[in-house]
Write a protein that holds these residues in place. Structure first.
Motif, mmCIF file in Angstrom:
data_model
loop_
_atom_site.group_PDB
_atom_site.id
_atom_site.type_symbol
_atom_site.label_atom_id
_atom_site.label_comp_id
_atom_site.label_asym_id
_atom_site.label_seq_id
_atom_site.Cartn_x
_atom_site.Cartn_y
_atom_site.Cartn_z
ATOM 1 N N PRO A 69 78.261 62.860 65.742
ATOM 2 C CA PRO A 69 77.725 61.500 65.847
ATOM 3 C C PRO A 69 76.198 61.520 65.915
ATOM 4 C CG PRO A 69 78.539 62.207 67.974
ATOM 5 C CD PRO A 69 78.897 63.295 66.985
ATOM 6 N N PRO A 70 75.555 60.409 65.578
ATOM 7 C CA PRO A 70 74.096 60.340 65.688
ATOM 8 C C PRO A 70 73.658 60.276 67.147
ATOM 9 C CG PRO A 70 74.970 58.216 65.039
ATOM 10 C CD PRO A 70 76.127 59.180 65.052
ATOM 11 N N ASN A 71 72.365 60.446 67.347
ATOM 12 C CA ASN A 71 71.742 60.298 68.668
ATOM 13 C C ASN A 71 72.316 61.242 69.714
ATOM 14 O OD1 ASN A 71 70.130 58.085 67.681
ATOM 15 N ND2 ASN A 71 71.982 56.862 67.796
ATOM 16 N N ILE A 72 72.458 62.520 69.355
ATOM 17 C CA ILE A 72 72.926 63.499 70.331
ATOM 18 C C ILE A 72 71.881 63.619 71.439
ATOM 19 C CG2 ILE A 72 74.319 64.767 68.669
ATOM 20 C CD1 ILE A 72 72.053 66.840 68.573
ATOM 21 N N GLU A 73 72.285 64.125 72.586
ATOM 22 C CA GLU A 73 71.366 64.208 73.722
ATOM 23 C C GLU A 73 70.854 65.616 73.980
ATOM 24 O OE1 GLU A 73 73.020 62.185 77.065
ATOM 25 O OE2 GLU A 73 73.425 60.403 75.874
#
Length: 89
Positions: A69-73
């Protein structure tokens, strides 16, 4: 218009490429692999930075990591097997 520096160009500058810019704001995650290749993640894209400083064009995460998924942390690479690990809340 913003222009990026190109030391190989006679004028020293070239028009900026399209797509997200990894160095103009914050990142979602950064990690380095066993070959000292730096990976920068932001939104749904990533960049590879070689040890000599050459930077790739932005590439979609799905191009290399299907289903990520996008916007991994956070991201990490195992020094044992070279596998990438991603974290998202």
């Amino acid at each position: 218009d913003f222009e990026t520096w190109d030391s190989h160009s006679p004028q020293g500058r070239r028009p900026e490429t399209q797509g997200p810019k990894y160095c103009h704001s914050s990142f979602d995650a950064i990690t380095v692999d066993r070959q000292q290749q730096l990976y920068i993640f932001k939104g749904s894209h990533f960049w590879e930075v070689a040890a000599d400083g050459n930077v790739s064009e932005p590439r979609p995460l799905q191009e290399r990591w299907v289903g990520l998924p996008p916007n991994i942390e956070a991201a990490a690479v195992s020094l044992n097997d070279g596998d990438f690990y991603f974290f998202k809340a």
